[in-house]
Design a protein around this motif. Structure first.
Motif, PDB file in Angstrom:
ATOM      1  N   ALA A 485       0.853  -1.289   0.220  1.00 12.72           N
ATOM      2  CA  ALA A 485       0.219  -0.065  -0.023  1.00 12.72           C
ATOM      3  C   ALA A 485       0.833   1.278  -0.128  1.00 12.72           C
ATOM      4  O   ALA A 485       1.887   1.334   0.592  1.00 12.72           O
ATOM      5  CB  ALA A 485      -0.732   0.025   1.211  1.00 12.72           C
ATOM      6  N   LEU A 486       0.460   2.204  -0.749  1.00  8.05           N
ATOM      7  CA  LEU A 486       1.234   3.546  -0.748  1.00  8.05           C
ATOM      8  C   LEU A 486       0.339   4.717  -0.294  1.00  8.05           C
ATOM      9  O   LEU A 486      -0.946   4.528  -0.388  1.00  8.05           O
ATOM     10  CB  LEU A 486       1.476   3.764  -2.397  1.00  8.05           C
ATOM     11  CG  LEU A 486       2.438   2.723  -2.855  1.00  8.05           C
ATOM     12  CD1 LEU A 486       2.637   2.998  -4.545  1.00  8.05           C
ATOM     13  CD2 LEU A 486       3.564   2.567  -2.238  1.00  8.05           C
ATOM     14  N   THR A 487       1.011   5.585   0.057  1.00  5.51           N
ATOM     15  CA  THR A 487       0.231   7.033   0.680  1.00  5.51           C
ATOM     16  C   THR A 487      -0.596   7.290  -0.772  1.00  5.51           C
ATOM     17  O   THR A 487       0.080   7.570  -1.714  1.00  5.51           O
ATOM     18  CB  THR A 487       0.853   7.961   1.052  1.00  5.51           C
ATOM     19  OG1 THR A 487       1.658   7.357   2.384  1.00  5.51           O
ATOM     20  CG2 THR A 487       0.290   9.153   1.577  1.00  5.51           C
ATOM     21  N   THR A 488      -1.687   7.866  -0.662  1.00  2.00           N
ATOM     22  CA  THR A 488      -2.460   8.442  -1.776  1.00  2.00           C
ATOM     23  C   THR A 488      -1.777   9.840  -2.063  1.00  2.00           C
ATOM     24  O   THR A 488      -1.818  10.722  -1.163  1.00  2.00           O
ATOM     25  CB  THR A 488      -3.977   8.483  -1.476  1.00  2.00           C
ATOM     26  OG1 THR A 488      -4.534   7.396  -1.423  1.00  2.00           O
ATOM     27  CG2 THR A 488      -4.534   9.158  -2.680  1.00  2.00           C
ATOM     28  N   THR A 489      -1.323  10.035  -3.018  1.00  2.88           N
ATOM     29  CA  THR A 489      -0.658  11.283  -3.459  1.00  2.88           C
ATOM     30  C   THR A 489      -1.341  12.049  -4.843  1.00  2.88           C
ATOM     31  O   THR A 489      -1.479  11.689  -5.938  1.00  2.88           O
ATOM     32  CB  THR A 489       0.827  11.070  -3.803  1.00  2.88           C
ATOM     33  OG1 THR A 489       1.523  10.413  -3.087  1.00  2.88           O
ATOM     34  CG2 THR A 489       1.649  12.353  -4.115  1.00  2.88           C
TER      35      THR A 489
END
Length: 548
Positions: A485-489
């Motif tokens: 999972a990645l931070t929403t950017t």
């Protein structure tokens, strides 16, 4: 008249028709970059040397000519390596000027000391020191010729006390330039006849074409027609073999489909054309395996074969065709090709689903829209992961489109820097970087290079806040993905703050207008699209039940 080492290098590059160098100046590279910047050669000052390596490879592949990058001693040159690995695996003729500490400091743990010979040996076809300013022109000549002849990266290690020296006025100037040779390479007549006899006797033949088919599009298709042989391709040969091909069965491997698997499993003869690095799984067959490759060491590299022939695919097939008897039984080809057509219908059906239950845009719909709207001669550069798989399955090739990616090496973050290199080598095409949000993040600072160099690159971000392919790899094994999972950017805000025209799309009704804006723009444009993380693509790959 005496000549400084930097001027020697600059003059050789000018004579070799090099018009730009990628890199970052500083320290041991200064003597060279100062000379270059006084000439017509443009120094493209990137923000990270890895970008220089990728861009250099993209430029070289687009032009099919030598491209050049430079790195300063220690970490500067070291940062080039990931991009150079990719260029070397893709067969891009690249010259890397790796500047180094002074020779008499080597082995003393001097500041920024590394061992360039060890570092670059595995990502190059040539790697040597320039021992003196007198030797420098000759070493450059050998390096450039090796790069263009062997289609790979050539590295010259230039110590600081060489790049700072001057060639004495009485020394004879040496003029070295690379020579682009086009020899005819084919098996001897007895081998051609043996190959023809095998193919004439078989009734079910499957052809898989690779990068070696680059200049043999018409010959491979004619061979497929005469033999009534289904024709599949590797990741790198889609642009040569896909277009207007009635016997097409799609791509092998991760990006492939069951029609290719069936064609390989059920055939009597499997004919591999310039597919030196295909994964071992494609040999899942009891058929006779024949491999043709100009690189003799690639024959039998992945699996034992029954017959191997060294030759250029184009030259070999041209000679072979006169010995073949045309086949008229199309039963096998029709069966396998129908399977591929059914798969294509499935892809079309998947692309017609515009959003998921949460209202997020489906990536299959986005990529199909890009395919419909992008010009016929667009260059596409795809990040490794979901963008690459979508490009292979949903972007039609036409006879003018080009495709660039890192499927051989598998690096993430390659799309944007490769697109910059491709853009530098062409003025009359759209260049679209199909970026994953994870991939774009890796070399995000080089958005500044896009601004600085005024590169007209179109960036489309498939923003799903996850390392999608890594998650799929885990799911295929029946496990729950972790650490993907990645931070929403909001990449549109980032790009806008740097001076790039950009737009973020979260709602379906905004998508077509935003895509039209991107394609009609005459400057760099970033389109950040919030797409669904779990798509039809996941299910297709899971059902294929392959170890990705």
């Amino acid at each position: 008249m005496s000549k400084h080492a930097g001027d020697l290098i600059k003059d050789i590059l000018l004579a070799s028709k090099v018009d730009r160098i990628w890199g970052i100046t500083g320290d041991s590279a200064n003597f060279i970059t100062e000379a270059v910047c006084k000439s017509s050669i443009r120094f493209v000052h990137v923000r990270h040397e890895e970008t220089a390596g990728f861009a250099c490879g993209g430029e070289a592949l687009m032009k099919d000519e030598l491209s050049v990058c430079i790195g300063s001693c220690g970490p500067g040159a070291l940062h080039l390596i990931n991009g150079l690995y990719d260029a070397n695996r893709n067969g891009a003729p690249v010259l890397c000027l790796a500047t180094h500490i002074p020779k008499d400091e080597i082995g003393t743990q001097y500041v920024q000391e590394t061992d360039p010979m060890k570092l670059f040996a595995d990502c190059s076809v040539f790697c040597e020191y320039a021992q003196s300013v007198e030797q420098l022109p000759r070493i450059m000549g050998i390096a450039m010729q090796t790069a263009v002849a062997r289609k790979g990266v050539a590295v010259i290690i230039i110590p600081g006390d060489v790049s700072s020296k001057t060639l004495a006025s009485e020394a004879k100037e040496q003029k070295y330039v690379p020579h682009y040779c086009c020899p005819v390479i084919k098996p001897v007549e007895a081998e051609i006849k043996q190959l023809a006899d095998i193919l004439n006797a078989a009734t079910k033949i499957t052809i898989i074409g690779g990068q070696g088919c680059r200049y043999a599009r018409s010959e491979v298709k004619e061979l497929s027609r005469i033999l009534k042989a289904p024709l599949g391709w590797s990741y790198r040969s889609k642009e040569y073999l896909d277009h207007n091909n009635p016997l097409a069965i799609g791509c092998v491997g991760k990006l492939g489909n069951n029609s290719v698997d069936d064609a390989i499993e059920k055939c009597e003869v499997l004919l591999l054309l310039g597919v030196g690095n295909a994964g071992g799984h494609i040999y899942n067959t009891n058929a006779k395996i024949i491999q043709i490759d100009v690189n003799g060491s690639a024959i039998g590299r992945r699996h034992w074969i029954d017959y191997g022939y060294k030759g250029e695919v184009q030259d070999t097939i041209y000679e072979l065709l006169s010995y073949l008897k045309e086949k008229f039984d199309t039963t096998f080809a029709e069966e396998v090709c129908q399977c591929y057509k059914d798969k294509q219908k499935q892809y079309v059906a998947n692309s017609e689903k515009k959003t998921n239950e949460e209202g997020k845009i489906m990536p299959e719909y986005l990529i199909s829209l890009i395919d419909k709207k992008a010009p016929f001669n667009t260059c596409f550069c795809a990040d490794t992961g979901t963008p690459l798989i979508l490009m292979e399955r949903y972007i039609s090739s036409g006879d003018k489109r080009r495709f660039f990616h890192s499927a051989e090496y598998g690096s993430i973050g390659n799309a944007l820097p490769t697109a910059m290199g491709v853009r530098s080598a062409t003025v009359d095409r759209k260049v679209i970087a199909l970026c994953g949000d994870g991939g774009l993040s890796m070399l995000l600072g080089d958005l500044l290079t896009v601004v600085q160099e005024k590169f007209d690159v179109k960036m489309i971000v498939f923003n799903n806040a996850t390392y999608d392919l890594a998650a799929m790899n885990t799911m295929v094994r029946g496990k729950t993905p972790i650490n993907t999972a990645l931070t929403t950017t909001d990449f549109a805000k980032v790009a806008t703050s740097l001076g790039i025209r950009a737009r973020r799309v979260e709602q379906l009704e905004e998508l077509e207008q935003a895509l039209d804006e991107l394609l009609n723009s005459t400057e760099a444009y970033l389109l950040d699209v919030r797409v669904a993380a779990v798509s039809e693509l996941h299910q297709c790959l899971l059902n294929k039940n392959k170890n990705l």
